[in-house]
Scaffold this active site. Structure first.
Site, PDB file in Angstrom:
ATOM      1  CE  LYS A 123      80.902 -64.203  24.871  1.00  0.00           C
ATOM      2  NZ  LYS A 123      81.941 -63.927  23.795  1.00  0.00           N
ATOM      3  CE  LYS A 152      66.426 -68.416  10.280  1.00  0.00           C
ATOM      4  NZ  LYS A 152      66.833 -67.391  11.058  1.00  0.00           N
TER       5      LYS A 152
HETATM    6  N1  HSE Z   1      81.042 -63.398  18.853  1.00  0.00           N
HETATM    7  C1  HSE Z   1      81.378 -63.992  19.767  1.00  0.00           C
HETATM    8  C2  HSE Z   1      83.218 -63.633  20.074  1.00  0.00           C
HETATM    9  C3  HSE Z   1      81.608 -65.288  19.715  1.00  0.00           C
HETATM   10  O1  HSE Z   1      83.537 -62.830  19.015  1.00  0.00           O
HETATM   11  O2  HSE Z   1      83.675 -63.774  21.214  1.00  0.00           O
HETATM   12  C4  HSE Z   1      81.940 -66.379  21.024  1.00  0.00           C
HETATM   13  O3  HSE Z   1      81.063 -65.842  21.918  1.00  0.00           O
END
Ligand code: HSE
Length: 412
Positions: free
Chosen positions: A197, A39
């Site tokens: 997640k 970008k």
């Molecule tokens: N910001 C995320 C973490 C990066 O600290 O786990 C990895 O998914």
């Protein structure tokens, strides 16, 4: 898939550069990064200028590119790129957990319709291979729970607070400098990243798609030095824990919140940017997967593994989503928690189960009690506004230990 994979990559930040290095050093895979879309036109890049483009279409419309690797942090833009790439028959490897958690069911349908493959091992717990493990190894096992430390930045911050006595701001700034944190660090410290997640893992554990907005997710941003002192006196560590828990054959729950972790627990001692996943199943019993959850190389390694899987036409099969009698998401359960609050009015609206123990101090007050997850979900925004610290208590530690520590801390 051609013998030599031709990659069009979106983003050249920490993970993109990590993947570039990983590919340079990996001998087994024939893959070439043909184009990188970025970008920022003003940034100095470490690779030849002709490799870069500022136009997504230079990759998406290039018929010679077979695989799109999407590594940008803007979830909505990523959604546009991924859907266009899949529609044009390109395989996609992405690490964008927010985008996946918000659109997973639709993306799975799209990849099934187009025949292209969508892989995303790097989206959950960096270098820990948990998605394919749940999908393939635990294909027919009876999973009781999948839980653990899913956010490297929060874990890194908690470690710095605990071990080095850093301020919260200083610890967060270090996590940002190391490239662990999201551009909007609220996603990390507010528990949202771990929640995204968790929802991705729920699809691979139980074949169900849960909207992250329906999950109770409370981060580490309300924790104070008092909470960490409390944990220390209990002989525990505080960790941000994400949990998928089967409640019965047909029900399961999800939640993300800080938790006291006893020193006998394997999650205790998983520090810095490390992540850990604990899988409990009927026949294999308990297994732990521990590794680096953030950073260019561990995450790049997970992308490499997906690229490699593409060379043998691998796709997630989502078999569990086809199974009858999938368990249903449930929030009507009781949790044991510790709360720290300042004024009585701060806990208005919360109904504690019988046996709640209140300990009052000069600045902070503590309560150790059971509370329904539904009640916490309903009051979450209020609890955040009132700066209440909530930590899930460990069933291995008795209620009297919590009460004793609270009394010691307030000098009662
Ligand atoms: N910001 C995320 C973490 C990066 O600290 O786990 C990895 O998914």
């Amino acid at each position: 898939m051609s013998k030599q994979i031709k990659i069009g990559m979106f983003g050249f930040g920490c993970v993109g550069q990590g993947l570039y290095n990983v590919l340079q050093q990996s001998r087994g895979i024939k893959a070439e990064i043909a184009r990188i879309a970025v970008k920022d036109r003003s940034k100095q890049r470490s690779l030849p200028a002709e490799l870069f483009t500022y136009e997504a279409s230079d990759i998406l419309n290039d018929a010679s590119i077979d695989v799109v690797v999407e590594l940008i942090d803007d979830a909505e833009a990523a959604y546009g790129i991924v859907t266009k790439a899949l529609r044009s028959g390109k395989h996609v490897v992405t690490a964008n957990k927010k985008m996946l958690a918000n659109h997973l069911e639709e993306l799975v349908a799209l990849q099934q319709e187009t025949g292209a493959s969508l892989l995303y091992e790097a989206s959950v717990c960096g270098g820990i291979p948990i998605i394919r493990t749940l999908e393939e190894y635990y294909d027919n096992e009876l999973l009781h729970s999948v839980s653990g430390i899913f956010n490297g930045s929060s874990n890194y911050i908690l470690t710095r607070l605990e071990q080095d006595g850093l301020s919260y701001e200083a610890a967060l700034s270090l996590a940002q400098q190391k490239g662990f944190a999201e551009s909007d660090p609220t996603l990390d410290v507010g528990g949202y990243d771990a929640c995204n997640k968790l929802c991705i893992l729920a699809a691979h554990a139980y074949g169900v798609y849960i909207d992250p907005k329906d999950v109770f997710c409370y981060g580490i941003d309300k924790l104070s030095a008092e909470d960490l002192a409390y944990a220390r006196q209990l002989g525990t560590q505080v960790k941000l824990v994400a949990t998928i828990q089967k409640l019965s054959d047909d029900r399961f729950t999800l939640l993300v919140m800080p938790q006291f972790i006893a020193d006998t627990d394997k999650l205790n001692g998983v520090n810095d940017e490390y992540n850990a996943v604990r899988v409990e199943a009927a026949f294999s019993d308990v297994q732990y997967f521990i590794g680096k959850g953030a950073g260019g190389h561990p995450t790049g390694s997970a992308v490499l593994s997906d690229l490699s899987a593409l060379t043998y036409q691998y796709k997630y099969s989502y078999k569990k989503a086809e199974q009858p009698n999938r368990p249903v998401y449930e929030t009507d359960i009781e949790l044991n928690v510790y709360l720290r609050y300042v004024q009585q009015v701060d806990i208005e609206g919360l109904s504690f189960g019988c046996g709640a123990v209140f300990t009052q101090g000069e600045g902070s007050n503590y309560v150790s009690a059971s509370i329904s997850l539904k009640n916490l979900i309903a009051l979450k925004s209020e609890l955040l506004k009132r700066n209440i610290s909530i930590i899930r208590t460990n069933h291995q530690t008795t209620n009297s230990s919590y009460t004793r520590v609270a009394s010691e801390l307030v000098g009662a």
